[in-house]
Motif scaffolding. Structure first.
Motif, PDB file in Angstrom:
ATOM      1  N   MET A   3     194.020  99.873 105.446  1.00  0.00           N
ATOM      2  CA  MET A   3     193.409  98.676 104.701  1.00  0.00           C
ATOM      3  C   MET A   3     193.311  98.960 103.317  1.00  0.00           C
ATOM      4  SD  MET A   3     189.876  96.656 105.099  1.00  0.00           S
ATOM      5  CE  MET A   3     189.792  94.723 104.768  1.00  0.00           C
ATOM      6  N   ALA A   4     192.716 100.268 102.983  1.00  0.00           N
ATOM      7  CA  ALA A   4     192.621 100.324 101.423  1.00  0.00           C
ATOM      8  C   ALA A   4     193.892 100.862 100.835  1.00  0.00           C
ATOM      9  CB  ALA A   4     191.811 101.932 101.409  1.00  0.00           C
ATOM     10  N   LEU A   5     195.222 101.027 101.500  1.00  0.00           N
ATOM     11  CA  LEU A   5     196.453 101.214 100.908  1.00  0.00           C
ATOM     12  C   LEU A   5     196.934  99.873 100.755  1.00  0.00           C
ATOM     13  CD1 LEU A   5     198.457 103.951 102.903  1.00  0.00           C
ATOM     14  CD2 LEU A   5     197.853 103.987 100.554  1.00  0.00           C
ATOM     15  N   SER A   6     196.597  99.210 101.605  1.00  0.00           N
ATOM     16  CA  SER A   6     197.239  97.609 101.463  1.00  0.00           C
ATOM     17  C   SER A   6     196.452  96.940 100.334  1.00  0.00           C
ATOM     18  CB  SER A   6     196.695  96.758 102.760  1.00  0.00           C
ATOM     19  OG  SER A   6     197.149  95.465 102.664  1.00  0.00           O
ATOM     20  N   THR A   7     195.221  97.342 100.126  1.00  0.00           N
ATOM     21  CA  THR A   7     194.512  96.582  98.721  1.00  0.00           C
ATOM     22  C   THR A   7     195.127  97.071  97.631  1.00  0.00           C
ATOM     23  OG1 THR A   7     192.671  97.926  98.968  1.00  0.00           O
ATOM     24  CG2 THR A   7     192.470  95.823 100.077  1.00  0.00           C
ATOM     25  N   PHE A   8     195.336  98.395  97.523  1.00  0.00           N
ATOM     26  CA  PHE A   8     195.781  99.143  96.412  1.00  0.00           C
ATOM     27  C   PHE A   8     197.289  98.498  95.953  1.00  0.00           C
ATOM     28  CE2 PHE A   8     198.924 102.341  94.805  1.00  0.00           C
ATOM     29  CZ  PHE A   8     198.139 102.611  93.525  1.00  0.00           C
ATOM     30  N   PHE A   9     198.040  98.315  96.880  1.00  0.00           N
ATOM     31  CA  PHE A   9     199.195  97.916  96.764  1.00  0.00           C
ATOM     32  C   PHE A   9     199.394  96.116  96.156  1.00  0.00           C
ATOM     33  CE2 PHE A   9     200.975 101.478  99.045  1.00  0.00           C
ATOM     34  CZ  PHE A   9     201.956 101.990  98.026  1.00  0.00           C
ATOM     35  N   ALA A  10     198.342  95.529  97.002  1.00  0.00           N
ATOM     36  CA  ALA A  10     198.111  94.330  96.589  1.00  0.00           C
ATOM     37  C   ALA A  10     197.529  93.950  95.171  1.00  0.00           C
ATOM     38  CB  ALA A  10     197.214  93.647  97.487  1.00  0.00           C
ATOM     39  N   GLY A  11     196.717  94.905  94.877  1.00  0.00           N
ATOM     40  CA  GLY A  11     196.257  95.015  93.101  1.00  0.00           C
ATOM     41  C   GLY A  11     197.417  95.293  92.474  1.00  0.00           C
ATOM     42  N   LEU A  12     198.231  95.971  92.812  1.00  0.00           N
ATOM     43  CA  LEU A  12     199.518  96.024  91.706  1.00  0.00           C
ATOM     44  C   LEU A  12     200.566  94.611  91.725  1.00  0.00           C
ATOM     45  CD1 LEU A  12     200.770  99.618  92.989  1.00  0.00           C
ATOM     46  CD2 LEU A  12     199.277  99.058  90.944  1.00  0.00           C
ATOM     47  N   THR A  13     200.248  94.103  92.722  1.00  0.00           N
ATOM     48  CA  THR A  13     200.906  92.627  92.609  1.00  0.00           C
ATOM     49  C   THR A  13     200.507  91.758  91.417  1.00  0.00           C
ATOM     50  OG1 THR A  13     199.805  91.419  94.395  1.00  0.00           O
ATOM     51  CG2 THR A  13     201.846  92.848  94.911  1.00  0.00           C
ATOM     52  N   ILE A  14     199.099  91.911  91.226  1.00  0.00           N
ATOM     53  CA  ILE A  14     198.643  90.837  90.349  1.00  0.00           C
ATOM     54  C   ILE A  14     198.825  90.883  89.022  1.00  0.00           C
ATOM     55  CG2 ILE A  14     196.351  89.967  89.818  1.00  0.00           C
ATOM     56  CD1 ILE A  14     195.268  90.734  92.499  1.00  0.00           C
ATOM     57  N   GLN A  15     199.113  89.758  88.209  1.00  0.00           N
ATOM     58  CA  GLN A  15     199.439  89.830  86.839  1.00  0.00           C
ATOM     59  C   GLN A  15     198.343  88.837  86.494  1.00  0.00           C
ATOM     60  OE1 GLN A  15     203.887  88.715  87.061  1.00  0.00           O
ATOM     61  NE2 GLN A  15     203.754  89.959  85.541  1.00  0.00           N
TER      62      GLN A  15
END
Length: 201
Positions: free
Chosen positions: A119-131
């Motif tokens: 889940m933590a990996l998922s949030t890490f990559f999700a954070g990278l999508t946000i502008q």
């Protein structure tokens, strides 16, 4: 539709995290296990909504976040569905309970930590999508990215055998760790809701 799914799943995730924290404080184990399943149910569409809205240059991060979210959900649903069914109802023998019962710090407890690591990996990559478009987006982005740090500890701790049923105060240590996680993750659900609400329909 995508915006609404993001908003609704964020709210469900937020409420589920708060209820999870409450159930742990009141030692309502069945409630804790059941609510964790709804954290997983809501997490997948929430992360999918982040993936959907990101631009082409960030799609790899978005797809990674979405896939890791799915892996997390599968692991967590197996762990907690076992707790509310087999562990609670089937009268398993001691050896089986040692493996499946989450509270025994056995295999399924390790799977649980693995799930939250994914889940933590998922949030890490999700954070990278946000502008970020505003201050709340900036906070959300960094909360998601920094949450990725939990991957390392969740992956390594079971391998080191740091948790055992014989460890003094193990129950309260586990509760404190999870309550800290709830405190950290609560604003993620709230800020995600605000993020999707401000997204053009």
């Amino acid at each position: 539709m995508n915006r609404k799914i993001g908003m609704v799943s964020s709210i469900i995730n937020l409420v589920s995290v708060l209820l999870f924290a409450l159930c742990m404080l009141t030692k309502f184990d069945f409630g804790s296990y059941l609510i964790c399943m709804f954290i997983a149910f809501s997490f997948v569409p929430m992360i999918s909504a982040f993936c959907n809205e990101c631009d082409v240059a960030r799609k790899t991060a978005g797809y990674s976040a979405m896939i890791f979210a799915g892996v997390y959900a599968v692991i967590i649903l197996i762990v907690y569905f076992a707790q509310v069914t087999a562990v609670r109802l089937d009268g398993l023998n001691q050896q089986a309970m040692q493996i499946i019962d989450y509270s025994k710090f056995g295999l399924f407890f390790s799977y649980d930590l693995l799930g939250y690591g994914i889940m933590a990996l998922s949030t890490f990559f999700a954070g990278l999508t946000i502008q970020p478009q505003n201050n709340s987006d900036k906070v959300l982005k960094w909360l998601l990215v920094v949450h990725g740090i939990f991957f390392v500890s969740c992956l390594i701790m079971p391998m080191l055998g740091l948790f055992s049923a014989e460890m003094q105060g193990s129950e309260w240590i586990g509760i404190l760790v999870l309550e800290f996680w709830c405190i950290y993750f609560t604003p993620i659900g709230f800020l995600s809701y605000l993020h999707f609400k401000s997204t053009p329909a």
